[in-house]
Each structure stands twice: as structure tokens, then as C-alpha cells.
Write a protein that holds these residues in place. Structure first.
Motif, short mmCIF file in Angstrom:
data_model
loop_
_atom_site.label_atom_id
_atom_site.label_comp_id
_atom_site.label_asym_id
_atom_site.label_seq_id
_atom_site.Cartn_x
_atom_site.Cartn_y
_atom_site.Cartn_z
N ARG A 11 7.48 -5.42 -14.24
CA ARG A 11 7.90 -6.05 -12.99
C ARG A 11 7.21 -5.42 -11.78
N TRP A 12 6.60 -4.24 -11.96
CA TRP A 12 5.84 -3.65 -10.86
C TRP A 12 4.52 -4.37 -10.62
N LEU A 13 4.02 -5.05 -11.63
CA LEU A 13 2.68 -5.65 -11.52
C LEU A 13 2.59 -6.75 -10.46
N PRO A 14 3.57 -7.66 -10.35
CA PRO A 14 3.50 -8.64 -9.25
C PRO A 14 3.57 -7.99 -7.86
N VAL A 15 4.26 -6.86 -7.76
CA VAL A 15 4.32 -6.13 -6.48
C VAL A 15 2.92 -5.64 -6.11
N LEU A 16 2.23 -5.08 -7.10
CA LEU A 16 0.86 -4.62 -6.89
C LEU A 16 -0.05 -5.79 -6.56
N ASP A 17 0.10 -6.89 -7.26
CA ASP A 17 -0.75 -8.07 -7.05
C ASP A 17 -0.60 -8.60 -5.63
N ASN A 18 0.62 -8.75 -5.16
CA ASN A 18 0.85 -9.25 -3.80
C ASN A 18 0.31 -8.29 -2.75
N PHE A 19 0.45 -7.01 -3.00
CA PHE A 19 -0.08 -5.98 -2.11
C PHE A 19 -1.60 -6.11 -1.98
N LEU A 20 -2.28 -6.21 -3.10
CA LEU A 20 -3.74 -6.32 -3.10
C LEU A 20 -4.20 -7.63 -2.47
N LYS A 21 -3.45 -8.68 -2.71
CA LYS A 21 -3.78 -9.98 -2.12
C LYS A 21 -3.66 -9.90 -0.60
N TYR A 22 -2.65 -9.21 -0.12
CA TYR A 22 -2.44 -9.06 1.32
C TYR A 22 -3.56 -8.22 1.95
N LEU A 23 -3.93 -7.12 1.30
CA LEU A 23 -5.04 -6.32 1.81
C LEU A 23 -6.31 -7.15 1.89
N THR A 24 -6.59 -7.88 0.82
CA THR A 24 -7.80 -8.69 0.78
C THR A 24 -7.82 -9.72 1.90
N ALA A 25 -6.69 -10.36 2.12
CA ALA A 25 -6.59 -11.37 3.18
C ALA A 25 -6.84 -10.78 4.56
N ALA A 63 9.10 -8.60 -4.86
CA ALA A 63 7.67 -8.84 -5.03
C ALA A 63 6.86 -8.58 -3.76
N ARG A 64 7.52 -8.55 -2.60
CA ARG A 64 6.82 -8.36 -1.32
C ARG A 64 6.97 -6.95 -0.76
N THR A 65 7.54 -6.04 -1.52
CA THR A 65 7.79 -4.70 -1.03
C THR A 65 6.50 -4.01 -0.58
N GLY A 66 5.44 -4.12 -1.38
CA GLY A 66 4.18 -3.50 -1.01
C GLY A 66 3.61 -4.04 0.28
N VAL A 67 3.72 -5.34 0.46
CA VAL A 67 3.24 -5.98 1.69
C VAL A 67 4.02 -5.45 2.89
N CYS A 118 0.02 4.35 0.61
CA CYS A 118 1.15 3.43 0.52
C CYS A 118 1.67 3.34 -0.91
N TYR A 119 2.89 3.83 -1.10
CA TYR A 119 3.58 3.68 -2.38
C TYR A 119 4.82 2.83 -2.16
N PHE A 120 5.34 2.27 -3.24
CA PHE A 120 6.33 1.21 -3.11
C PHE A 120 7.75 1.65 -3.46
N ASP A 121 7.94 2.92 -3.81
CA ASP A 121 9.29 3.39 -4.07
C ASP A 121 10.03 3.62 -2.75
N ASN A 122 11.32 3.80 -2.82
CA ASN A 122 12.13 3.83 -1.61
C ASN A 122 11.80 4.99 -0.68
N ASP A 123 11.42 6.14 -1.24
CA ASP A 123 11.10 7.27 -0.37
C ASP A 123 9.62 7.37 -0.06
N ASN A 124 8.84 6.38 -0.48
CA ASN A 124 7.40 6.28 -0.17
C ASN A 124 6.58 7.44 -0.72
N SER A 125 7.10 8.17 -1.69
CA SER A 125 6.44 9.38 -2.18
C SER A 125 5.44 9.12 -3.30
N GLY A 126 5.61 8.00 -4.01
CA GLY A 126 4.78 7.74 -5.17
C GLY A 126 5.28 8.42 -6.43
#
Length: 353
Positions: free
Chosen positions: A281-295, A247-251, A226-234
Motif C-alpha cells: 500500500r506504500w507503493l501508490p503513495v510513492l507513485d503519486n509523490f513521484l508524479k507530483y515532482l515530475t509535474a 495515497a496523497r500523503t507524499g504530495v 521527504c519521508y511519508f511517516d507521521n514524524d517525517n523521520s523515515g
């Protein structure tokens, strides 16, 4: 304190071995190098490719990383189809496993071939006349047998990011390979990635059939990326503003995979994710993603680290001994008793069940 961490983690590893269906893996890091140099296969060690050093393992273990993925190439462990495994290459894998074991770290071994094998400069898809399914089963049977004594192998990821398989069924390839590995190893988890580069966002579209895979030992873990850019390529070729990220794109991108796991009662892992270091600004996206996985009781492995990632924007590898910006977020989710007493207590409880 480091010794205490290793002791606690070792107990947890025993628990993971005994109860594979209920365990939750820790977050990890992919240590790269062994899969580099694809223009030169098998290539020359220390020129075209490298293996992670003990110092790299130690750095991430000190940060609380207790799971590491090792990407490697089929053409290097087996120079010709059906041939014996290359002794030197297998020795390098074993050294990595030993170094990780001595540091209290579990390992996922990942064949990084995209469902192909390269011969004479040409790639052929598994299942083709040039690379029959029988050849793929052969290499995994030999690897599973050779590496069976290592207790710190959590999983064998049979293939990284299969894609564009055409007439060749990835489902059938995966099922036959599961059956083959179980002939020689009935304990290790078998990790299955999906077609379309194992993309989490469209997993249920391209990979719904994988829920029918059968393992006589009921120890399959599905591995999405899972990557967060528009084409999902990383590749993150556009800026944060151009990507139109929130901020919720990763989720949002990983949710289809997690929903699929829940609906089908399957275990999962997000084997690749990461964000660029050049814009905070990418860091909160990563944080929310990891928080969602953990939950949702799902873990994953950051992509990537390794000493040859010089200018790679996603790299988690330290520069001149200094942490990368992404580590400030990732560290919150790592199992480090020295910095997170709650995790230390959780490990003790888990180990004593």
C-alpha cells in the motif's frame, strides 16, 4: 541499446554543464556504505565502511539511473581539522566518480555529517570553538580543488541534514562555504540542505532565510528530504494503518518545499525519500509523490541502496539479483531509453538545443 543510452546521456551531460540554470536533473539513487560505521571514525575500510562497487553502479545504470549520490564522512577524508586530505579516501571517491563516468552517470557528493565533526568520541557543531567555520571552509576548499577535474560531478552537497544548530548560524556557514568553493570551482552546482534535518514539510518555517544565499555563479540547488511517516523521520516505525496514510500523503508533505521554490524562483531537489517494502500500500503513495515532482519539474534521489543494507525496509538494493518492490514504481520515472522511448527522444531534443 545500452551503448546508445550512454551516448545520448553523455550529450545530455554536456548540455547540463552548459545550461545549469535551466536543466532538470534525472531521478537518482543514493549508494551508501562510505558513511557507515560512525561509531568507528575514521574506522577501517571494508570493516567499518565500504564504497559502492562497479557492479552496483552498473545495476542501477541498467535500470535507467543516471544520477547517484555518494554520502561520505568528513572525518575520513580529513582525519584532523586543517590537515591534508587522506590520500586513500580521496582515491576511493575518485574511483567511484570514474566508475560512474564510465557508465554515463552523474554524481552528487554529500558530506554526511549533520553539521558536526567527531573528535575523541564527541561530536562538535560547526561554528563551535572546537570546530570553527574556518575548518569547514578548509575541507571544502581542498575537496573542491582535488575533485575539480571530474566533469560528471553535478553537485557538491556541502552538508547532510544540519539540525539543532543552537547559536551557530547555518545560513552564515552555508554562505561562507559557497564563497570558498567558488574560489576554486566556478562551474559545479552547490547543493544546500536546510535545518531541521532538511525536512520538506517544514522547510518554509525553518529555512526561509536560505533564499538570501548568494552565489556569484548563480548555481545553487536547494536539497530537501521527504519521508511519508507521521514524524517525517523515515524510520517508519508504525504500520501503514497506524500511520494513517493516504495515497496523497507524499504530495502533501513535499508541497511546502515546492511552493517555496516557486515563490522564490529557486531550483530544488529532493535528496532523500523512500517507502518500506513490507506493505504494497506504500507503493501508490510513492507513485503519486513521484508524479507530483515530475509535474513540477523537480527530481530527487531515492534513499537508499548499497550492499550493506541487509534488512533495511526502504532499501532499493537487489536481493539475489531480484528487484525490490519499490523499483516497480521507481522505474517508471527513470531515464531509460531502452524501456521508455519518449525519454530517449526528450534527451536527444535537449542535447541539441
Amino acid at each position: 541499446m545500452k551503448n546508445l543510452f550512454i551516448i545520448v546521456l553523455s550529450l545530455s551531460l554536456c548540455w547540463v554543464k552548459a545550461y545549469p540554470q535551466t536543466s532538470i536533473l534525472p531521478f537518482g539513487v543514493s549508494l551508501c556504505g562510505a558513511e557507515f560505521g560512525t561509531e568507528s571514525l575514521p574506522g577501517l575500510y571494508n570493516k567499518n565502511y565500504i564504497y559502492p562497487q562497479k557492479s552496483e553502479i552498473n545495476y542501477f545504470a541498467d535500470k535507467g539511473v543516471s544520477l547517484m549520490q555518494l554520502p561520505f564522512r568528513w572525518e575520513r577524508v580529513q582525519h584532523q581539522l586543517y590537515a591534508p586530505l587522506d590520500v586513500q579516501e580521496v582515491a576511493r571517491i575518485k574511483k567511484f566518480l570514474t566508475d560512474c563516468a564510465n557508465t554515463g552517470v552523474m554524481v552528487v557528493l554529500n558530506m554526511h555529517n549533520f553539521a558536526r565533526y567527531k573528535m575523541n568520541g564527541q561530536e562538535y557543531i560547526i561554528g563551535s570553538n572546537e570546530v570553527p567555520l574556518k575548518a569547514f571552509k578548509d575541507v571544502w576548499k581542498k575537496l573542491a580543488q582535488e575533485l575539480k577535474p571530474f566533469n560528471n560531478i553535478y553537485g557538491l552537497d556541502i552538508m547532510n541534514e544540519p539540525h539543532d544548530m543552537g547559536a551557530y548560524s547555518w545560513f552564515n556557514i552555508a554562505q561562507e562555504t559557497i564563497n570558498t568553493i567558488r574560489q576554486v570551482n566556478k562551474e559545479v552546482a552547490i547543493m544546500i540542505e536546510g535545518e531541521s534535518y532538511s525536512n520538506a514539510v517544514n522547510w518554509n518555517i525553518f529555512n526561509d532565510r536560505l533564499k538570501y544565499l548568494q552565489d556569484p555563479n548563480d548555481n545553487i540547488v536547494y536539497n530537501a528530504h521527504c519521508y511519508f511517516d507521521n514524524d517525517n523521520s523515515g524510520r517508519y516505525q508504525l504500520s501503514f494503518d497506524q500511520e494513517n496514510i493516504n495515497a496523497r500523503t507524499g504530495v502533501q508533505k513535499v508541497k511546502p518545499f515546492i511552493d517555496w521554490l516557486k515563490v522564490n524562483g529557486k531550483r530544488g531537489f529532493v535528496g532523500e525519500f523512500g517507502v518500506p517494502k513490507n506493505d504494497s500500500r506504500w507503493l501508490p503513495v510513492l507513485d503519486n509523490f513521484l508524479k507530483y515532482l515530475t509535474a513540477n519539474n523537480i527530481s530527487g534521489s531515492y534513499w537508499a541502496a548499497g550492499q550493506w543494507w541487509k534488512s533495511y525496509p526502504l532499501s532499493l538494493h537487489p536481493v539475489a539479483g531480484n528487484d525490490q518492490p519499490q523499483m516497480t514504481v521507481y522505474a517508471k520515472y527513470l531515464q531509460n531509453p531502452a524501456t521508455n522511448p519518449a525519454l530517449a527522444m526528450n534527451n536527444r531534443v535537449v542535447a541539441l538545443r
